[in-house]
Design an enzyme around this catalytic site. Structure first.
Site, PDB file in Angstrom:
ATOM      1  N   ARG A  92       0.815  -1.207   0.000  1.00 29.65           N
ATOM      2  CA  ARG A  92       0.000   0.000   0.000  1.00 29.65           C
ATOM      3  C   ARG A  92       0.852   1.262   0.000  1.00 29.65           C
ATOM      4  O   ARG A  92       0.401   2.331  -0.430  1.00 29.65           O
ATOM      5  CB  ARG A  92      -0.942   0.012   1.213  1.00 29.65           C
ATOM      6  CG  ARG A  92      -1.841   1.245   1.254  1.00 29.65           C
ATOM      7  CD  ARG A  92      -2.834   1.193   2.393  1.00 29.65           C
ATOM      8  NE  ARG A  92      -2.225   1.089   3.702  1.00 29.65           N
ATOM      9  CZ  ARG A  92      -1.670   2.121   4.364  1.00 29.65           C
ATOM     10  NH1 ARG A  92      -1.617   3.328   3.825  1.00 29.65           N
ATOM     11  NH2 ARG A  92      -1.154   1.929   5.554  1.00 29.65           N
ATOM     12  N   TYR A 119     -11.979  14.826 -19.835  1.00 29.02           N
ATOM     13  CA  TYR A 119     -12.479  13.460 -19.716  1.00 29.02           C
ATOM     14  C   TYR A 119     -13.674  13.484 -18.764  1.00 29.02           C
ATOM     15  O   TYR A 119     -13.657  14.157 -17.726  1.00 29.02           O
ATOM     16  CB  TYR A 119     -11.372  12.545 -19.200  1.00 29.02           C
ATOM     17  CG  TYR A 119     -11.842  11.194 -18.747  1.00 29.02           C
ATOM     18  CD1 TYR A 119     -12.426  10.300 -19.637  1.00 29.02           C
ATOM     19  CD2 TYR A 119     -11.720  10.813 -17.415  1.00 29.02           C
ATOM     20  CE1 TYR A 119     -12.882   9.059 -19.199  1.00 29.02           C
ATOM     21  CE2 TYR A 119     -12.155   9.578 -16.979  1.00 29.02           C
ATOM     22  CZ  TYR A 119     -12.740   8.706 -17.880  1.00 29.02           C
ATOM     23  OH  TYR A 119     -13.187   7.489 -17.460  1.00 29.02           O
ATOM     24  N   ASP A 158      -2.960  16.023 -18.435  1.00 38.08           N
ATOM     25  CA  ASP A 158      -3.373  14.644 -18.711  1.00 38.08           C
ATOM     26  C   ASP A 158      -2.863  14.307 -20.107  1.00 38.08           C
ATOM     27  O   ASP A 158      -3.362  14.817 -21.111  1.00 38.08           O
ATOM     28  CB  ASP A 158      -4.898  14.549 -18.641  1.00 38.08           C
ATOM     29  CG  ASP A 158      -5.426  13.151 -18.908  1.00 38.08           C
ATOM     30  OD1 ASP A 158      -4.670  12.308 -19.430  1.00 38.08           O
ATOM     31  OD2 ASP A 158      -6.612  12.907 -18.632  1.00 38.08           O
ATOM     32  N   LYS A 175      -4.826   2.795 -20.940  1.00 36.72           N
ATOM     33  CA  LYS A 175      -4.913   3.012 -22.378  1.00 36.72           C
ATOM     34  C   LYS A 175      -3.575   2.732 -23.063  1.00 36.72           C
ATOM     35  O   LYS A 175      -3.110   1.609 -23.099  1.00 36.72           O
ATOM     36  CB  LYS A 175      -5.409   4.425 -22.654  1.00 36.72           C
ATOM     37  CG  LYS A 175      -6.917   4.602 -22.509  1.00 36.72           C
ATOM     38  CD  LYS A 175      -7.420   4.548 -21.097  1.00 36.72           C
ATOM     39  CE  LYS A 175      -8.890   4.910 -20.986  1.00 36.72           C
ATOM     40  NZ  LYS A 175      -9.324   5.025 -19.583  1.00 36.72           N
TER      41      LYS A 175
END
Length: 384
Positions: A49, A103, A175, A200
């Site tokens: 984590r 987005y 982004d 992606k």
């Protein structure tokens, strides 16, 4: 490796040579816990984590090298990348400048959650630098834009964003999902932070969900500590797949660039098509500065057909190669109507204002042969 070309960096950057037990391919460390060393700080403990296990360190080195960054961190999704970044940069009372075409997930996060977090934000036109000063406030801390916007493939005044942010003391964030580091390297252009939905292009095989953030060691350190608290760490097996996908990034993206250009030119010459959105076309509103900024125009295009939604639905039904599915950037071509998928969370009014019409079709080009894709699209146009 930083002086190597991106094809070489994608394969070799971040690799351990020799690897553990003389491995060539870095192994998956599935374990969650490792022995602690005396004097370790909490965030340096090797724990899954905390984003500090051997598998994570290896992936972070590879991501940082591809972006030319001091440091990078992988996240459990692209949305984890952007939300964790904003949480690390903003506190209650702070203000964000943000590009007005986003987005859908990023747009939804801001519109649904910023107020209760105590943040304010102002949507600005990334093509209109003259308007930004009026939107900037004393409490503004960051400026967020996209390299190539989804789904209209607009390319903003990115050089001016960097200059404005630097002059105003803001953290510039971009982004870079649609461009990938093959087509644009934001940090070299002056941005402070770059993030991706690694689901992606970075992965490229439609088989995992991940995100990534890269930038200076100081900023990424703040993001990693925030990520550690919120728990959006990437699983080691997904990290292994992402690192494997990165090795073919340059080859895949250049093939996708070429396919998108060929399809955009084909569609632009068809009577059945009313508009094509692709920055590689000479009549695209951002073509001139996109050509100066980008090494390639990307594998994404969108278009509208004469006949509206019925024509769009008939076209999608007639396609043989591209699957009708959300997401993008994989080796297979995918096609969707953004109003029903990526931007479904926006109100109809917000979609209309952003130019995301109900009949808009978005095509993510894969690495199939361009002639086969064109033949398939041509047949679907004839049979719509």
């Amino acid at each position: 490796m930083r002086d190597s070309r991106i094809e070489t960096m994608a394969v070799h950057a971040g690799e351990r040579s020799p690897g553990p037990d003389n491995s060539v391919v870095f192994p998956i460390y599935q374990g969650t816990v490792f022995r602690s060393e005396p004097g370790e700080s909490y965030h340096d403990i090797q724990y899954l984590r905390l984003n500090s296990t051997p598998s994570q360190a290896y992936l972070h080195d590879k991501l940082a090298a591809l972006e030319g960054a001091e440091d990078a961190v992988a996240t459990a999704s692209g949305m984890a990348a952007v939300t964790t970044t904003l949480h690390a940069l903003l506190k209650a009372g702070d203000h964000l400048l943000v590009g007005d075409v986003l987005y859908g997930g990023t747009h939804g996060f801001l519109t649904a959650h910023a107020e209760r977090l105590g943040w304010t934000y102002t949507f600005v036109d990334p093509h209109d630098p003259a308007s930004w000063a009026a939107a900037r406030r004393p409490e503004t801390k960051a400026f967020l834009v996209e390299t190539i916007t989804n789904p209209l493939m607009r390319v903003g005044a990115l050089t001016e964003v960097v200059s404005f942010a630097r002059a105003e003391g803001l953290v510039s964030v971009v982004d870079n999902t649609f461009a990938s580091p093959v087509n644009f390297r934001p940090l070299a252009a002056g941005f402070d932070l770059v993030f991706h939905s690694a689901t992606k292009y970075l992965n490229g095989h439609s088989d995992l969900v991940a995100g990534a953030v890269a930038g200076s060691a100081e900023l990424v350190g703040r993001i990693r500590e925030t990520l550690n608290i919120y728990g959006g760490s990437l699983d080691p097996h997904a990290g292994f797949l992402l690192a494997r996908g990165l090795k073919t990034l340059a080859l895949r993206v250049r093939a996708q660039n070429a396919n998108a250009m060929a399809l955009a030119e084909f569609l632009a010459g068809r009577d059945e098509v009313s508009v094509v959105n692709y920055p590689g076309l000479g009549d695209h509103p951002d073509h001139a500065h996109a050509k100066a900024l980008l090494s390639g125009f990307g594998g994404m295009l969108s278009f509208r057909l004469a006949g509206g939604v019925p024509a769009a639905e008939s076209f999608l039904s007639a396609l043989r190669l591209p699957a009708v599915a959300p997401s993008l950037g994989g080796v297979e071509s995918l096609v969707t109507r953004p109003a029903l998928t990526s931007h479904a969370g926006m109100t109809p009014e917000a979609r209309a204002a952003a130019g995301v019409h109900d009949d808009l079709i978005r095509l993510s080009c894969g690495i199939e042969h361009a002639d086969d894709l064109i033949e398939d699209v041509s047949g679907a146009l004839a049979n719509r």
